[in-house]
Design an enzyme around this catalytic site. Structure first.
Site, PDB file in Angstrom:
ATOM      1  N   CYS A   1       0.110   3.780   2.728  1.00 18.17           N
ATOM      2  CA  CYS A   1       0.533   3.223   4.028  1.00 18.17           C
ATOM      3  C   CYS A   1       2.027   3.435   4.234  1.00 18.17           C
ATOM      4  O   CYS A   1       2.469   3.844   5.319  1.00 18.17           O
ATOM      5  CB  CYS A   1       0.240   1.729   4.098  1.00 18.17           C
ATOM      6  SG  CYS A   1      -1.495   1.281   3.988  1.00 18.17           S
TER       7      CYS A   1
ATOM      8  N   CYS B   1       0.845  -1.202   0.000  1.00 11.95           N
ATOM      9  CA  CYS B   1       0.000   0.000   0.000  1.00 11.95           C
ATOM     10  C   CYS B   1       0.882   1.254   0.000  1.00 11.95           C
ATOM     11  O   CYS B   1       1.533   1.558   0.997  1.00 11.95           O
ATOM     12  CB  CYS B   1      -0.917  -0.038   1.216  1.00 11.95           C
ATOM     13  SG  CYS B   1      -1.787   1.506   1.552  1.00 11.95           S
TER      14      CYS B   1
END
Length: 109
Positions: free
Chosen positions: A32, A29
């Site tokens: 993230c 991600c």
């Protein structure tokens, strides 16, 4: 540095009744990974205080992500007294000021 939670350790932290902040994330991600240094800074700022700040990798652990119905990442959830605080939930990338504001709201409960 933020704690790396497992399914067992995250349940133990939540059941302790202490304020707990959990970042649900994954290595694939991009947002993230971009938020990781900011979240680490937050964990460092609150180190030694009565709060647990950790990360929960949804690819390695699944129980809490399923239970909390995590549909997108990064998602940050807040817990106190063994329960999720429903009014505090962040989804998507966040800046340090937003994270601090929400941690302070959690601590004030």
């Amino acid at each position: 540095m933020a704690i790396e939670f497992t399914d067992a350790s995250v349940k133990e932290a939540i059941e302790s009744g202490k304020p707990v902040v959990i970042d649900f994330w994954a290595t694939w991600c991009g947002p993230c990974m971009g938020m990781a240094p900011v979240y680490g800074q937050l964990a460092d700022e609150y180190a030694g205080k009565e709060i647990v700040i950790g990360k929960y990798n949804i690819d390695e652990q699944t129980d809490l992500a399923t239970e909390c119905r995590i549909m997108s990442i990064p998602t940050i959830l807040f817990f106190k007294d063994g329960k999720q605080v429903k009014d505090l939930r962040l989804a998507g990338s966040q800046n340090i000021d937003t994270l601090r504001t929400n941690v302070e709201k959690l601590l004030a409960l």
